[in-house]
Motif scaffolding. Structure first.
Motif, PDB file in Angstrom:
ATOM      1  N   ILE A  69       0.847  -1.188   0.000  1.00  0.00           N
ATOM      2  CA  ILE A  69       0.000   0.000   0.000  1.00  0.00           C
ATOM      3  C   ILE A  69       0.883   1.239   0.000  1.00  0.00           C
ATOM      4  O   ILE A  69       1.831   1.331   0.783  1.00  0.00           O
ATOM      5  CB  ILE A  69      -0.885   0.010   1.256  1.00  0.00           C
ATOM      6  N   GLU A  70       0.553   2.166  -0.874  1.00  0.00           N
ATOM      7  CA  GLU A  70       1.348   3.370  -0.982  1.00  0.00           C
ATOM      8  C   GLU A  70       1.033   4.319   0.180  1.00  0.00           C
ATOM      9  O   GLU A  70      -0.123   4.526   0.528  1.00  0.00           O
ATOM     10  CB  GLU A  70       1.057   4.049  -2.308  1.00  0.00           C
ATOM     11  N   VAL A  71       2.077   4.859   0.758  1.00  0.00           N
ATOM     12  CA  VAL A  71       1.913   5.824   1.849  1.00  0.00           C
ATOM     13  C   VAL A  71       2.281   7.203   1.317  1.00  0.00           C
ATOM     14  O   VAL A  71       3.329   7.357   0.696  1.00  0.00           O
ATOM     15  CB  VAL A  71       2.828   5.470   3.039  1.00  0.00           C
ATOM     16  N   GLY A  72       1.447   8.179   1.567  1.00  0.00           N
ATOM     17  CA  GLY A  72       1.740   9.533   1.127  1.00  0.00           C
ATOM     18  C   GLY A  72       1.902   9.599  -0.380  1.00  0.00           C
ATOM     19  O   GLY A  72       1.349   8.807  -1.120  1.00  0.00           O
ATOM     20  N   ASP A  73       2.677  10.541  -0.838  1.00  0.00           N
ATOM     21  CA  ASP A  73       2.912  10.724  -2.261  1.00  0.00           C
ATOM     22  C   ASP A  73       4.300  10.190  -2.560  1.00  0.00           C
ATOM     23  O   ASP A  73       5.294  10.791  -2.203  1.00  0.00           O
ATOM     24  CB  ASP A  73       2.833  12.206  -2.608  1.00  0.00           C
ATOM     25  N   VAL A  78       3.835   0.133   2.487  1.00  0.00           N
ATOM     26  CA  VAL A  78       3.702  -0.794   3.613  1.00  0.00           C
ATOM     27  C   VAL A  78       2.833  -1.972   3.171  1.00  0.00           C
ATOM     28  O   VAL A  78       2.055  -1.848   2.226  1.00  0.00           O
ATOM     29  CB  VAL A  78       3.040  -0.119   4.843  1.00  0.00           C
ATOM     30  N   THR A  79       2.984  -3.081   3.871  1.00  0.00           N
ATOM     31  CA  THR A  79       2.145  -4.231   3.528  1.00  0.00           C
ATOM     32  C   THR A  79       0.772  -4.089   4.179  1.00  0.00           C
ATOM     33  O   THR A  79       0.649  -3.504   5.245  1.00  0.00           O
ATOM     34  CB  THR A  79       2.775  -5.551   4.010  1.00  0.00           C
ATOM     35  N   PRO A  80      -0.259  -4.647   3.530  1.00  0.00           N
ATOM     36  CA  PRO A  80      -1.569  -4.688   4.183  1.00  0.00           C
ATOM     37  C   PRO A  80      -1.485  -5.649   5.364  1.00  0.00           C
ATOM     38  O   PRO A  80      -0.565  -6.477   5.422  1.00  0.00           O
ATOM     39  CB  PRO A  80      -2.487  -5.237   3.089  1.00  0.00           C
ATOM     40  N   PRO A  81      -2.443  -5.551   6.304  1.00  0.00           N
ATOM     41  CA  PRO A  81      -2.373  -6.396   7.503  1.00  0.00           C
ATOM     42  C   PRO A  81      -2.359  -7.886   7.195  1.00  0.00           C
ATOM     43  O   PRO A  81      -2.035  -8.696   8.056  1.00  0.00           O
ATOM     44  CB  PRO A  81      -3.646  -6.018   8.273  1.00  0.00           C
ATOM     45  N   PRO A  86       4.499  -5.918  10.146  1.00  0.00           N
ATOM     46  CA  PRO A  86       4.367  -5.594   8.728  1.00  0.00           C
ATOM     47  C   PRO A  86       5.738  -5.452   8.078  1.00  0.00           C
ATOM     48  O   PRO A  86       6.763  -5.448   8.755  1.00  0.00           O
ATOM     49  CB  PRO A  86       3.658  -4.239   8.763  1.00  0.00           C
ATOM     50  N   MET A  87       5.734  -5.338   6.764  1.00  0.00           N
ATOM     51  CA  MET A  87       6.937  -4.940   6.053  1.00  0.00           C
ATOM     52  C   MET A  87       6.693  -3.509   5.597  1.00  0.00           C
ATOM     53  O   MET A  87       5.575  -3.155   5.243  1.00  0.00           O
ATOM     54  CB  MET A  87       7.173  -5.842   4.860  1.00  0.00           C
ATOM     55  N   ALA A  88       7.736  -2.723   5.605  1.00  0.00           N
ATOM     56  CA  ALA A  88       7.537  -1.320   5.253  1.00  0.00           C
ATOM     57  C   ALA A  88       8.832  -0.721   4.740  1.00  0.00           C
ATOM     58  O   ALA A  88       9.915  -1.105   5.174  1.00  0.00           O
ATOM     59  CB  ALA A  88       7.060  -0.537   6.476  1.00  0.00           C
ATOM     60  N   VAL A  89       8.682   0.164   3.796  1.00  0.00           N
ATOM     61  CA  VAL A  89       9.796   0.997   3.375  1.00  0.00           C
ATOM     62  C   VAL A  89       9.275   2.416   3.424  1.00  0.00           C
ATOM     63  O   VAL A  89       8.384   2.782   2.663  1.00  0.00           O
ATOM     64  CB  VAL A  89      10.232   0.683   1.938  1.00  0.00           C
TER      65      VAL A  89
END
Ligand code: ADP
Ligand code: MG
Length: 624
Positions: A224-228, A263-266, A308-311
């Motif tokens: 899932i995209e976070v912000g722009d 980020v990954t979805p739940p 989660p996984m996140a960048v």
């Protein structure tokens, strides 16, 4: 031990000690060389590794290069082209600035550096061993820099002994290169181990493609995209060296923290938090607090022990933080740590909410907003909705007596002995769920409602779980958790393993509204229960708790506690098959609307399905 006189350490010893802080392992060498290449404005960075980096690490870049006259200086300690004065320390826009990396690497290995400045026609090659310059010669080379580090720690055997198995050292290098590829999607990275390609990124600026290279296509697709996340918007590339940004203080953006990334979805999780990657102004940082902020955003969406996984790429005005905290520069300090924390939490949370599986069969479709407002006014009459939407607190109106049967009244736990404002939650983030017009119940399991953009089917059990959960959490925050004394204490026997854990947790359970005492052996006396469970069988209620302990090694750590509460709420929530009166249905929908995370139950399953207007029109053949 006899005391030695105070002496200055020999240079060699001093620099090995200093080097130890910067260069701990092969991956640290790779990190410093990649950062130098990025600072030099490279668009291609190739990393070649042999023997897990102990034998050889070679990093080639097509950046600005080092002028021939400066190559020796590049290996001197505290020699840098990125910082001129102490004041600059507070406007750092480059990854390097301490002038320690090449000196450190040079003092614990055998380094050959070949570089040609873009402004010069001839390159230069220099060989440094154990901190000493051994050879220097002019050499033809394309613009850019090639650094070859051989036999790391050859002169510090103690260090060598502390290195991990080759697979581990390799994995650290892999992680490092791939993370940098994520933060710099416009730079082409490649990595080989002993001649075999281990990783490659295209450098075309497409972050999702870079994600696929790291997490695999399937996970990347679902992230899932976070912000722009447009790389232009992030402007992640640090400025080239020598081009000092004297104007950075003039055109200062609002001193806010910008958060972008994926980020990954739940539904996609890992067993540890290692896949949460954070970059601050293009610098990979390890920061417990920011990691906690990411986890906080998933609060109640993940099972305990799942991560989660996140960048995430943070942009912070350089003078709002201090990067000069640690020699390896992997930590930063924020002037306003809370602002950074909440920016991360908010950004991730709203991305998750926006994405939450309101199983929309079609993404678009609208009754038309103006029309909807009017229809709603006409259809609903009452004005409680405006109240709920506008007033910050209390957003949970107290139920009217008789609205719901006592055992199912979501607020029954809080009623009576607590101030109504105590159960207020902060206003929902963003607009998590539209206000709905209730139509009715179907199959004694689902509520049907109309929203501005179509039809909503609400799972009454999942929705009630969510409502109870948030009320409980709010009650806990407000210190107004209600529990109810049983008329008579009830003895309950639990399995021996559970008994031991339970004994340790009696106090913690007390905080959740359970009054339980050890009676002897494996038997416990239940004296009080959380109000939500007041009508449950005490043995069954205690079993809910004990089951939870059995699944979790560290019961009642904050996350486990949340999970336990979710289980209690699950027990207490209305079940499918239960017929609800019209006021009960309305009460439930109304409360769901005020939840922070109305679209999922505390276990992460959807509470509602959405059929958009467009879908309906298509299904009825009104529209192509
Ligand atoms: P720092 O990066 O903190 O300045 P380093 O020891 O890593 O310190 O590098 C010293 C200097 O050498 C840098 O400031 C830069 O001018 C030059 N340098 C190092 N690596 C490169 C490279 N790959 N391309 C261009 N210049 C480099
Ligand atoms: Mg550097």
């Amino acid at each position: 031990m006899t005391r030695m006189p105070i002496r200055l350490l020999p240079d060699e010893v001093a620099s090995q000690i200093a080097a130890g802080e910067v260069i701990e392992r092969p991956a640290s060498v790779v990190k410093e060389l990649i950062e130098n290449a990025l600072d030099a404005g490279a668009s291609t960075i190739s990393v070649e590794v042999a023997g897990a980096g102990k034998r050889l690490i070679r990093v080639a870049d097509d950046g600005a290069g080092i002028p021939a006259a400066e190559v020796e200086l590049a290996f001197a300690r505290h020699a840098t082209s990125k910082l001129a004065s102490a004041a600059d320390l507070f406007h750092i826009t480059t990854l390097g600035f301490r002038g320690e990396a090449l000196a450190s690497i040079g003092s614990v290995s055998q380094v050959t550096l070949l570089s040609r400045s873009r402004d010069e026609t001839l390159g230069v090659q220099i060989r440094v061993e154990g901190g000493e310059v051994r050879r220097r010669s002019a050499a033809g080379a394309p613009p850019g820099t090639l650094v070859t580090v051989e036999n790391l720690f050859y002169n510090v055997p103690a260090r060598l002994k502390f290195l991990k198995a080759d697979v581990t050292e390799k994995r650290q290098i892999d992680a490092l290169v791939s993370r940098y590829a994520l933060a710099y999607p416009r730079v082409r990275f490649s990595l080989t181990h002993d001649g075999r390609e281990a990783f490659r990124s295209h450098g075309n600026g497409d972050l999702r493609e870079a994600l696929a290279g790291v997490f695999g296509v399937e996970v990347a697709r679902q992230m899932i995209e976070v912000g722009d996340s447009r790389p232009e918007a992030g402007g992640l590339r640090p400025s080239a060296p020598n081009v000092r940004q004297s104007d950075s203080s003039v055109q200062r953006p609002t001193p806010s923290v910008q958060v972008t990334g994926f980020v990954t979805p739940p539904t996609i999780t890992r067993g540890n938090r290692r896949e949460i990657t954070l970059f601050v102004n293009g610098r990979w940082v390890q920061d417990q607090k920011l990691t906690a902020a990411v986890l906080q955003a998933y609060h109640s969406l993940l099972m305990a022990g799942k991560y989660p996984m996140a960048v995430l790429l943070l942009r912070v005005p350089p003078d709002e933080m201090d990067v000069n905290v640690h020699p390896a520069k992997s930590e930063v300090r924020f002037r306003d740590a809370n602002a950074a924390f909440s920016a991360v939490e908010r950004a991730v949370r709203s991305a998750l909410l926006a994405h939450a599986p309101v199983k929309s069969v079609s993404p678009s479709g609208d009754w038309g907003d103006a029309g909807w407002q009017e229809r709603r006014q006409a259809l609903m009459g009452g004005n409680w909705r405006t109240e709920a939407a506008v007033a910050p607190s209390p957003i949970y109106p107290r139920p009217e007596p008789g609205d719901l049967p006592p055992s199912e009244t979501p607020n029954s736990g809080l009623a009576g002995d607590s101030d109504p404002s105590a159960s207020a939650l902060p206003l929902p983030i963003g607009s998590p769920m539209p206000l709905l017009r209730l139509i009715g119940q179907v199959g004694a399991a689902y509520l049907v409602a109309e929203g501005p953009d179509g039809l909503y089917l609400i799972d009454q059990h999942a929705a009630h779980e969510r409502v109870l959960y948030e009320e409980w959490m709010a009650g806990m925050t407000a210190g107004a958790l209600a529990s109810q004394a049983l008329l008579e204490a009830v003895p309950v026997e639990v399995p021996p393993e559970s008994a031991r854990v339970l004994e340790d947790q009696l106090e913690a359970l007390g905080r959740l509204g359970f009054g339980v005492e050890h009676f002897g052996g494996n038997t416990f006396l239940v004296r009080r229960l959380p109000a939500l469970l007041a009508h449950a069988d005490p043995a069954a209620a205690l079993r809910v708790v004990v089951e939870d302990f059995e699944e979790d090694e560290t019961p009642l750590a904050a996350q486990a506690e949340a999970r336990l509460i979710a289980r209690v709420c699950k027990r207490a929530a209305v079940k499918a098959g239960q017929v609800l009166s019209a006021p009960e249905q309305l009460e439930l929908v109304r409360k769901l609307e005020t939840c922070r995370s109305p679209r999922t139950c505390p276990h992460g399953r959807p509470t509602m399905i959405h059929l958009s207007v467009a879908t309906l029109e298509r299904q009825f053949g009104r529209k192509g």
